[in-house]
Design a protein around this motif. Structure first.
Motif, PDB file in Angstrom:
ATOM      1  N   ALA A   1      -8.640  -5.537 -13.884  1.00 27.56           N
ATOM      2  CA  ALA A   1      -9.950  -6.217 -13.941  1.00 27.56           C
ATOM      3  C   ALA A   1      -9.959  -7.427 -12.998  1.00 27.56           C
ATOM      4  CB  ALA A   1     -10.251  -6.646 -15.374  1.00 27.56           C
ATOM      5  N   LEU A   2      -8.854  -8.171 -12.956  1.00 30.22           N
ATOM      6  CA  LEU A   2      -8.778  -9.348 -12.076  1.00 30.22           C
ATOM      7  C   LEU A   2      -8.731  -8.944 -10.606  1.00 30.22           C
ATOM      8  CD1 LEU A   2      -6.356 -11.321 -14.355  1.00 30.22           C
ATOM      9  CD2 LEU A   2      -8.444 -12.312 -13.405  1.00 30.22           C
ATOM     10  N   GLN A   3      -8.002  -7.868 -10.323  1.00 34.19           N
ATOM     11  CA  GLN A   3      -7.969  -7.374  -8.934  1.00 34.19           C
ATOM     12  C   GLN A   3      -9.366  -6.899  -8.521  1.00 34.19           C
ATOM     13  OE1 GLN A   3      -4.917  -4.479  -8.088  1.00 34.19           O
ATOM     14  NE2 GLN A   3      -3.244  -5.834  -8.702  1.00 34.19           N
ATOM     15  N   ASP A   4     -10.064  -6.271  -9.439  1.00 36.83           N
ATOM     16  CA  ASP A   4     -11.409  -5.776  -9.116  1.00 36.83           C
ATOM     17  C   ASP A   4     -12.399  -6.917  -8.871  1.00 36.83           C
ATOM     18  OD1 ASP A   4     -10.910  -3.098  -8.951  1.00 36.83           O
ATOM     19  OD2 ASP A   4     -11.417  -2.663 -11.044  1.00 36.83           O
TER      20      ASP A   4
ATOM     21  N   SER B   1       3.644  -5.321  -9.990  1.00 37.04           N
ATOM     22  CA  SER B   1       3.795  -3.889  -9.654  1.00 37.04           C
ATOM     23  C   SER B   1       2.454  -3.172  -9.470  1.00 37.04           C
ATOM     24  CB  SER B   1       4.600  -3.179 -10.755  1.00 37.04           C
ATOM     25  OG  SER B   1       3.766  -3.022 -11.900  1.00 37.04           O
ATOM     26  N   ILE B   2       1.360  -3.789  -9.908  1.00 41.98           N
ATOM     27  CA  ILE B   2       0.081  -3.053  -9.917  1.00 41.98           C
ATOM     28  C   ILE B   2      -0.624  -3.143  -8.566  1.00 41.98           C
ATOM     29  CG2 ILE B   2      -2.189  -2.888 -11.017  1.00 41.98           C
ATOM     30  CD1 ILE B   2      -0.723  -4.232 -13.468  1.00 41.98           C
ATOM     31  N   LYS B   3      -0.804  -1.996  -7.951  1.00 45.35           N
ATOM     32  CA  LYS B   3      -1.551  -1.942  -6.675  1.00 45.35           C
ATOM     33  C   LYS B   3      -2.741  -1.035  -6.921  1.00 45.35           C
ATOM     34  CE  LYS B   3       1.745  -4.162  -4.351  1.00 45.35           C
ATOM     35  NZ  LYS B   3       2.253  -4.909  -5.510  1.00 45.35           N
ATOM     36  N   HIS B   4      -3.883  -1.634  -7.143  1.00 47.11           N
ATOM     37  CA  HIS B   4      -5.071  -0.880  -7.531  1.00 47.11           C
ATOM     38  C   HIS B   4      -6.081  -0.972  -6.388  1.00 47.11           C
ATOM     39  CE1 HIS B   4      -8.568   0.227  -9.903  1.00 47.11           C
ATOM     40  NE2 HIS B   4      -9.104  -0.946  -9.650  1.00 47.11           N
ATOM     41  N   LYS B   5      -6.507   0.184  -5.864  1.00 42.47           N
ATOM     42  CA  LYS B   5      -7.357   0.211  -4.661  1.00 42.47           C
ATOM     43  C   LYS B   5      -6.690  -0.667  -3.580  1.00 42.47           C
ATOM     44  CE  LYS B   5     -11.526   1.176  -7.277  1.00 42.47           C
ATOM     45  NZ  LYS B   5     -12.739   0.563  -7.836  1.00 42.47           N
TER      46      LYS B   5
ATOM     47  N   SER C   1     -10.695  -1.006   8.772  1.00 43.95           N
ATOM     48  CA  SER C   1      -9.673  -0.087   8.253  1.00 43.95           C
ATOM     49  C   SER C   1      -9.223  -0.570   6.878  1.00 43.95           C
ATOM     50  CB  SER C   1      -8.461  -0.049   9.198  1.00 43.95           C
ATOM     51  OG  SER C   1      -7.718  -1.245   9.045  1.00 43.95           O
ATOM     52  N   ASN C   2      -8.241   0.143   6.333  1.00 42.82           N
ATOM     53  CA  ASN C   2      -7.689  -0.280   5.045  1.00 42.82           C
ATOM     54  C   ASN C   2      -6.462  -1.164   5.218  1.00 42.82           C
ATOM     55  OD1 ASN C   2      -9.400   0.534   3.100  1.00 42.82           O
ATOM     56  ND2 ASN C   2      -8.398   2.507   2.716  1.00 42.82           N
ATOM     57  N   ARG C   3      -6.219  -1.647   6.420  1.00 42.98           N
ATOM     58  CA  ARG C   3      -5.044  -2.516   6.631  1.00 42.98           C
ATOM     59  C   ARG C   3      -5.317  -3.876   5.987  1.00 42.98           C
ATOM     60  NH1 ARG C   3      -3.262  -2.824  12.586  1.00 42.98           N
ATOM     61  NH2 ARG C   3      -1.461  -3.800  11.628  1.00 42.98           N
ATOM     62  N   ARG C   4      -4.318  -4.382   5.240  1.00 45.55           N
ATOM     63  CA  ARG C   4      -4.485  -5.629   4.490  1.00 45.55           C
ATOM     64  C   ARG C   4      -3.206  -6.469   4.601  1.00 45.55           C
ATOM     65  NH1 ARG C   4      -8.697  -3.883   4.801  1.00 45.55           N
ATOM     66  NH2 ARG C   4     -10.286  -3.356   3.259  1.00 45.55           N
ATOM     67  N   ASP C   5      -3.284  -7.661   4.049  1.00 46.08           N
ATOM     68  CA  ASP C   5      -2.117  -8.524   3.861  1.00 46.08           C
ATOM     69  C   ASP C   5      -1.484  -8.989   5.173  1.00 46.08           C
ATOM     70  OD1 ASP C   5      -0.478 -10.033   2.310  1.00 46.08           O
ATOM     71  OD2 ASP C   5       0.899  -8.414   1.749  1.00 46.08           O
ATOM     72  N   PHE C   6      -2.316  -9.376   6.124  1.00 47.25           N
ATOM     73  CA  PHE C   6      -1.800 -10.021   7.335  1.00 47.25           C
ATOM     74  C   PHE C   6      -1.539 -11.480   6.985  1.00 47.25           C
ATOM     75  CE2 PHE C   6      -4.781  -6.747   8.875  1.00 47.25           C
ATOM     76  CZ  PHE C   6      -3.925  -6.011   9.681  1.00 47.25           C
ATOM     77  N   ARG C   7      -0.549 -12.061   7.614  1.00 47.00           N
ATOM     78  CA  ARG C   7      -0.374 -13.496   7.378  1.00 47.00           C
ATOM     79  C   ARG C   7       0.465 -14.166   8.470  1.00 47.00           C
ATOM     80  NH1 ARG C   7       2.909 -10.998   3.293  1.00 47.00           N
ATOM     81  NH2 ARG C   7       5.130 -11.416   3.661  1.00 47.00           N
ATOM     82  N   PHE C   8       0.214 -15.453   8.634  1.00 49.25           N
ATOM     83  CA  PHE C   8       1.024 -16.268   9.553  1.00 49.25           C
ATOM     84  C   PHE C   8       2.056 -17.017   8.752  1.00 49.25           C
ATOM     85  CE2 PHE C   8      -2.854 -15.667  11.995  1.00 49.25           C
ATOM     86  CZ  PHE C   8      -2.343 -15.340  13.236  1.00 49.25           C
TER      87      PHE C   8
END
Ligand code: SAM
Length: 482
Positions: A138-141, A172-176, A475-482
């Motif tokens: 629910a929090l991720q959503d 551990s939860i990777k939702h969407k 795209s669905n690419r995520r989690d880029f960071r410096f």
């Protein structure tokens, strides 16, 4: 007889009652000392150094003079300086998080908290791992990436193994496209061994509110249970740091005791951590006492009005310039809006303070810890921030890149925020806009990202950040960071 010593490991030395009382006398005696107050403002102002700024901060005595000052023109200068320091170190980014209540079983007798052991009519709940999973989804959503987990103190119902298992489940939860990337922990004072376990579980900040620094009051407000032990509670941050946690979060519960006493104690605690461990508090929270199940804040005599609250926030920002400052949904929209300008760098949004509250359609009240004043959804809070020209950030990069403790502080001081935190904020905001935002929020958000990308000083970083934003959009690419 205890004597004041910020380097001592004993609570009564580093939070020394006599020193606090002398500080308050000194502050009262100099509350109208215009020359002194002007010189303190001069000492604390941001100075350009290389690409960044240096702020000297103030001692607890000096900052207490500013807090005591009641000359309107000088108070305006105090607020102005707090705004300048906020911008110099933190820019216009605001990090977002949500609390997650795991269990409200508690063996303590805190007189201001509805979870106290004698409260027999509040619903007692403890999340199963399956329920943790549902809460996290629910929090991720909603779009959250950063949580603060909360639990009552109950060695039988909420042992450290339970907390660790919950942390593991959360990570551990990777939702969407969602993920919780940083779990901060707000649980009762514990041992070095247990802090080490939390560190090994990959927590972000360990947060523990002192509630009050006044030992006499503390003992009365915590009449029973392990939390009654003032020294054990006050020395907890030292044990956390001994256990390897170098990001710790301080706070007092304003309303319990006289605010000037609390303010001096809080700053002395920060000075102590710096003196002993070489790094001050990663965050300072400013909770105010709220109505709750069987709690009426009016039973406590020390409530503070909104102006005093704003002044406290400004004075903390000036005294401890590079600490993150947190304000929760205990406060309403207007109070939060004002506080953001004066020094706050993190806020919660879309919060529910009940155990299992996020998975419910309608906000439940039966196991709530306190009333939430800002009941807007995360999407509304994100849009509101942008309308006020703050960049909502879901960034969690620092601790995942090992920038904790003094390494985070040096990032702050070196002026690299615009080349590091700023692009990270924009990329995580882009993730939010693509994955979770309403059309109205997205409409405000994309132009802001365009505008703010242009402010990244380093050309190469600017180019990479713009490319990553485009990748997130397309795209669905995520989690880029410096
Ligand atoms: N049990 C842990 C402890 O003792 O530190 C976790 C903390 S509790 C879940 C989170 C914080 O909520 C407390 O430290 C306290 O400052 C705050 N709190 C308790 N009762 C409150 C109330 N009525 N209004 C506002 N904040 C409250």
């Amino acid at each position: 007889m205890a004597t004041y010593d910020p380097k001592s490991r004993y609570a009564e030395d580093f939070i020394n009652d006599e020193e606090i009382r002398e500080t308050l006398d000194y502050a009262a005696a100099h509350a109208h000392d215009v020359a002194l107050i002007e010189s303190l403002l001069e000492k604390a102002k941001p100075i350009r150094r290389g690409n960044g700024y240096h702020c000297a901060g103030l001692t607890h005595r000096e900052a207490s003079v500013l807090l005591a000052c009641d000359i309107p023109e000088l108070n305006e200068k105090i607020f102005d300086l707090a705004r300048q320091i906020k911008l110099a170190y933190y820019g216009n980014r605001i990090v977002l998080f949500a609390p997650l209540y795991l269990s409200n079983y508690c063996v303590n007798g805190c007189t201001y908290c509805p979870y106290h052991a004698k409260n027999k009519h509040i619903a007692r709940k403890k999340l199963t791992q399956d329920e943790v999973r549902r809460e996290v989804i629910a929090l991720q959503d909603m779009g959250h990436k950063r949580l603060a987990i909360e639990a009552g103190e109950d060695p039988r119902m909420n042992p450290i193994e339970y907390i660790l298992e919950c942390i593991q489940t959360i990570y551990s939860i990777k939702h969407k496209n969602g993920a919780i990337r940083r779990v901060n922990v707000n649980i009762a004072a514990t041992t070095v061994e247990e802090y080490r376990m939390l560190k090994d579980a990959g927590i972000g900040t360990y947060i523990l509110f002192q509630e009050t620094y006044d030992k006499k009051s503390y003992l009365e407000l915590h009449p029973t249970g392990p939390k009654h032990d003032y020294d054990y509670h006050t020395e907890a941050m030292d044990r956390a740091m001994d256990g390897g946690i170098d990001d710790v979060g301080l706070g007092v519960l304003f309303g319990l005791e006289k605010y000037r006493y609390e303010f001096a104690g809080l700053l002395m605690h920060a000075e102590h951590l710096e003196a002993v461990h070489g790094v001050g508090p990663h965050t300072i929270s400013v909770p105010r006492l709220k109505c709750a199940d069987d709690i009426d804040p009016d039973q406590f005599d020390n409530g503070i009005d909104d102006d005093t609250f704003a002044k406290i926030i400004a004075c903390i920002r000036i005294a401890v310039p590079y600490t993150g400052m947190i304000i929760s949904t205990r406060e309403n929209e207007a109070v939060r809006g004002r506080a953001l300008e004066l020094g706050i760098s993190q806020i919660s949004g879309g919060s529910r303070t009940s155990v299992g509250g996020y998975d419910e359609e309608v906000r439940p009240h039966d196991s709530e810890q306190f009333d939430v004043s800002d009941q807007r959804s995360l999407d509304e809070v994100v849009r509101w921030l942008m309308q006020l020209d703050h960049i909502p950030s879901f960034c969690t990069a620092c601790y995942r890149e090992g920038r904790t403790g003094d390494r985070f502080m040096s990032l702050c001081k070196s002026g690299q925020i615009l080349n590091c935190c700023h692009p990270n904020a924009l990329m995580t905001l882009a993730e939010y806009l693509v994955d979770y935002a309403s059309p109205a929020t997205a409409e405000v958000g994309w132009p802001m990202i365009e505008r703010e990308l242009a402010r990244i000083p380093n050309e190469r970083t600017r180019g990479i950040a713009a490319q990553h934003v485009a990748d997130i959009r397309n795209s669905n690419r995520r989690d880029f960071r410096f």
